[in-house]
Design a protein around this motif. Structure first.
Motif, PDB file in Angstrom:
ATOM      1  N   PRO A 192       0.819  -1.222   0.000  1.00  8.51           N
ATOM      2  CA  PRO A 192       0.000   0.000   0.000  1.00  8.51           C
ATOM      3  C   PRO A 192       0.845   1.261   0.000  1.00  8.51           C
ATOM      4  CG  PRO A 192      -0.040  -1.081   2.141  1.00  8.51           C
ATOM      5  CD  PRO A 192       0.678  -2.000   1.229  1.00  8.51           C
ATOM      6  N   CYS A 212      -2.513  -6.789  10.175  1.00 11.45           N
ATOM      7  CA  CYS A 212      -1.559  -7.304   9.183  1.00 11.45           C
ATOM      8  C   CYS A 212      -1.170  -8.748   9.524  1.00 11.45           C
ATOM      9  CB  CYS A 212      -0.313  -6.416   9.142  1.00 11.45           C
ATOM     10  SG  CYS A 212       0.864  -7.029   7.938  1.00 11.45           S
ATOM     11  N   PRO A 213      -1.388  -9.682   8.596  1.00 13.86           N
ATOM     12  CA  PRO A 213      -1.116 -11.090   8.935  1.00 13.86           C
ATOM     13  C   PRO A 213       0.360 -11.417   9.066  1.00 13.86           C
ATOM     14  CG  PRO A 213      -1.760 -10.887   6.636  1.00 13.86           C
ATOM     15  CD  PRO A 213      -1.926  -9.535   7.236  1.00 13.86           C
ATOM     16  N   VAL A 214       1.242 -10.555   8.546  1.00 16.23           N
ATOM     17  CA  VAL A 214       2.675 -10.875   8.622  1.00 16.23           C
ATOM     18  C   VAL A 214       3.446  -9.836   9.445  1.00 16.23           C
ATOM     19  CG1 VAL A 214       2.785 -12.208   6.483  1.00 16.23           C
ATOM     20  CG2 VAL A 214       2.999  -9.737   6.376  1.00 16.23           C
ATOM     21  N   ILE A 217       3.394  -3.942   9.583  1.00 14.47           N
ATOM     22  CA  ILE A 217       3.065  -2.531   9.830  1.00 14.47           C
ATOM     23  C   ILE A 217       3.541  -2.125  11.224  1.00 14.47           C
ATOM     24  CG2 ILE A 217       1.216  -0.794   9.812  1.00 14.47           C
ATOM     25  CD1 ILE A 217      -0.503  -2.795   8.272  1.00 14.47           C
ATOM     26  N   VAL A 230       5.339   0.649   6.547  1.00 23.39           N
ATOM     27  CA  VAL A 230       5.215  -0.747   6.130  1.00 23.39           C
ATOM     28  C   VAL A 230       6.592  -1.285   5.771  1.00 23.39           C
ATOM     29  CG1 VAL A 230       4.333  -2.243   4.286  1.00 23.39           C
ATOM     30  CG2 VAL A 230       2.850  -0.509   5.287  1.00 23.39           C
ATOM     31  N   CYS A 235       5.707  -7.425   3.466  1.00 17.87           N
ATOM     32  CA  CYS A 235       4.326  -7.258   2.997  1.00 17.87           C
ATOM     33  C   CYS A 235       3.985  -8.276   1.908  1.00 17.87           C
ATOM     34  CB  CYS A 235       4.151  -5.838   2.456  1.00 17.87           C
ATOM     35  SG  CYS A 235       2.542  -5.533   1.718  1.00 17.87           S
ATOM     36  N   ILE A 236       2.842  -8.949   2.073  1.00 17.74           N
ATOM     37  CA  ILE A 236       2.409  -9.912   1.048  1.00 17.74           C
ATOM     38  C   ILE A 236       1.309  -9.309   0.153  1.00 17.74           C
ATOM     39  CG2 ILE A 236       3.081 -12.031   2.263  1.00 17.74           C
ATOM     40  CD1 ILE A 236       0.126 -12.223   3.241  1.00 17.74           C
ATOM     41  N   CYS A 238      -1.654  -8.147   0.699  1.00 22.49           N
ATOM     42  CA  CYS A 238      -2.986  -8.733   0.831  1.00 22.49           C
ATOM     43  C   CYS A 238      -4.076  -7.669   0.841  1.00 22.49           C
ATOM     44  CB  CYS A 238      -3.065  -9.570   2.104  1.00 22.49           C
ATOM     45  SG  CYS A 238      -2.992  -8.589   3.611  1.00 22.49           S
ATOM     46  N   GLY A 239      -3.748  -6.458   1.259  1.00 22.58           N
ATOM     47  CA  GLY A 239      -4.756  -5.399   1.304  1.00 22.58           C
ATOM     48  C   GLY A 239      -5.585  -5.382   2.573  1.00 22.58           C
ATOM     49  N   ALA A 240      -5.239  -6.182   3.573  1.00 19.83           N
ATOM     50  CA  ALA A 240      -6.057  -6.226   4.801  1.00 19.83           C
ATOM     51  C   ALA A 240      -5.990  -4.916   5.585  1.00 19.83           C
ATOM     52  CB  ALA A 240      -5.600  -7.379   5.688  1.00 19.83           C
ATOM     53  N   ILE A 250      -4.285   0.688  -1.648  1.00 15.35           N
ATOM     54  CA  ILE A 250      -3.622  -0.440  -2.334  1.00 15.35           C
ATOM     55  C   ILE A 250      -4.189  -0.678  -3.735  1.00 15.35           C
ATOM     56  CG2 ILE A 250      -5.069  -2.311  -1.374  1.00 15.35           C
ATOM     57  CD1 ILE A 250      -2.177  -3.773  -1.057  1.00 15.35           C
TER      58      ILE A 250
HETATM   59  S1  SF4 Z   1      -1.075  -5.223   2.453  1.00 14.13           S
HETATM   60 FE1  SF4 Z   1      -1.369  -6.902   3.926  1.00 14.13          FE
HETATM   61  S2  SF4 Z   1       0.715  -7.638   4.330  1.00 14.13           S
HETATM   62 FE2  SF4 Z   1       0.908  -5.612   3.378  1.00 14.13          FE
HETATM   63  S3  SF4 Z   1       1.011  -4.184   5.069  1.00 14.13           S
HETATM   64 FE3  SF4 Z   1      -1.146  -4.303   4.489  1.00 14.13          FE
HETATM   65  S4  SF4 Z   1      -2.002  -5.890   5.823  1.00 14.13           S
HETATM   66 FE4  SF4 Z   1       0.231  -6.103   5.903  1.00 14.13          FE
END
Ligand code: SF4
Ligand code: SF4
Length: 357
Positions: A192, A212-214, A217, A230, A235-236, A238-240, A250
């Motif tokens: 993003p 954020c799953p990983v 952030i 970030v 960052c994968i 994902c857009g979460a 994103i």
């Molecule tokens: S896009 Fe997904 S992996 Fe990347 S910073 Fe946002 S939540 Fe985390």
């Protein structure tokens, strides 16, 4: 309750029984078997001998009031005044008299509606809300459905497939997107872009960090203002983070792509439920007709049709022939991006139908 206080109004779904065809109400829980007299028509027979016919027609899902009125008028004139909508946006008319089926189909087709989508056909593609109701779509899922179903109309109207095919589309990578025999999902390919001037005013930073799953952030001070940063290596894409914090934009006309996944199956009737797997990535998000994505879906369907045994679902067929042969037959390139090396999924993804807490 305090004396004199009014009774609360119960909200939620109304009782469905009041809208059911009387034959369905009478035989609730007492159906013996069903038959498929022709594509788009089901005949259910109850233990007591009553029968009801269901005629299914596809709709565009986002219905304008004129189309809805037209569908209701057809229901009043040619059916028995009872309809229901399926989860895949089809309208279904119920009639207890078999002689009404053909005139009803004629009336629907005369108005441009397409009857089909039962048994071993390609059912109507289910799609997510998109731009009409949602604030984060990266594509127009309804438009993708329209363009694809225009090309798959014969597969909807006929029983040409080895077994039923459920296709889904979704317009972001993380929320209500589908899992199906074939799924067309959004795929972001860049992290993003943060608008630091807005983060402090709009976002609740701890909840964005937690989403954020990983764990990519972190809170940060930018130009003296509280913001976020970030770690792009983690960052994968994902857009979460985008739904709770719109300044983490994103969606991007160039870098938001489509990806195609196959072999997902919720049912555990004959085998275990299966997860879909990525087979094509980086497909241009190309409105208004998405020709590249449609061509891949058509190629997969044709290969499945030519090679699967009778009544094999797409996932059963791939399991029998193996993934290498799937890629060979469909002529889709296999790249390093198809290999899932994210080890966290073993612990966090639920691979059974049982709910875990
Ligand atoms: S896009 Fe997904 S992996 Fe990347 S910073 Fe946002 S939540 Fe985390
Ligand atoms: S798939 Fe994502 S973008 Fe589309 S409606 Fe659902 S939450 Fe919104």
């Amino acid at each position: 309750m305090i004396e004199g206080q009014r009774t609360p109004i119960e909200s939620g779904c109304p009782d469905g029984f009041q809208y059911m065809h009387p034959v369905m109400r009478k035989n609730y829980g007492d159906w013996a078997y069903h038959e498929d007299p022709r594509p788009g028509v089901l005949k259910h027979t109850a233990r007591g001998g009553d029968a009801i016919y269901t005629v299914r027609a596809g709709t565009q899902r986002i219905l304008d009031v004129f189309t809805l009125r037209k569908l209701c008028e057809i229901g009043d004139e040619f059916a028995e005044g009872y309809v229901r909508f399926t989860i895949r946006s089809n309208i279904e008319y119920m009639v207890s008299d078999g002689s009404k089926v053909e005139p009803l189909i004629e009336a629907l087709e005369k108005e441009g509606f397409v009857v089909g989508g039962t048994k071993n056909s390609v059912a109507m593609i289910s799609h997510t809300q998109g731009w009409l109701h949602c604030d984060i779509p990266g594509t127009d899922a309804s438009g993708v459905v329209k363009s694809m179903m225009d090309e798959l109309i014969d597969e909807f109207k006929n029983w040409n497939m080895p077994n039923r095919v459920h296709i889904t589309t979704s317009c972001c990578q993380i929320n209500c997107g589908g899992q199906g025999d074939i799924a067309i999902n959004v795929q972001h390919t860049k992290p993003p872009k943060i608008n630091h001037d807005l983060v402090a005013n709009i976002c609740e930073r701890p909840s964005v960090v937690a989403r954020c799953p990983v764990a990519a952030i972190r809170p940060a001070l930018v130009n003296g203002k509280p913001s976020l940063e970030v770690d792009e290596k983690k960052c994968i894409c994902c857009g979460a983070c985008y739904p709770p914090c719109t300044p983490m934009q994103i969606n991007d006309p160039e870098h938001t792509k489509l990806a195609i996944w196959v072999g997902g199956n919720h049912s555990n009737a004959r085998g275990k439920p299966t997860f879909q797997k990525l087979v094509a990535a980086g497909i241009p998000n190309n409105p208004p007709r998405w020709p590249e994505a449609t061509a891949i879906v058509k190629k997969i369907l044709q290969t499945y049709k030519d090679n699967a045994r009778d009544w094999e679902r797409l996932n059963d067929w791939i399991e029998r022939i193996g993934w290498p042969q799937f890629f060979e037959l469909t002529e889709l390139p296999f790249t390093k991006f198809h290999i899932d090396n994210w080890r966290g999924s073993r612990r966090s993804l639920n691979a059974s139908t049982h709910i875990r807490f």
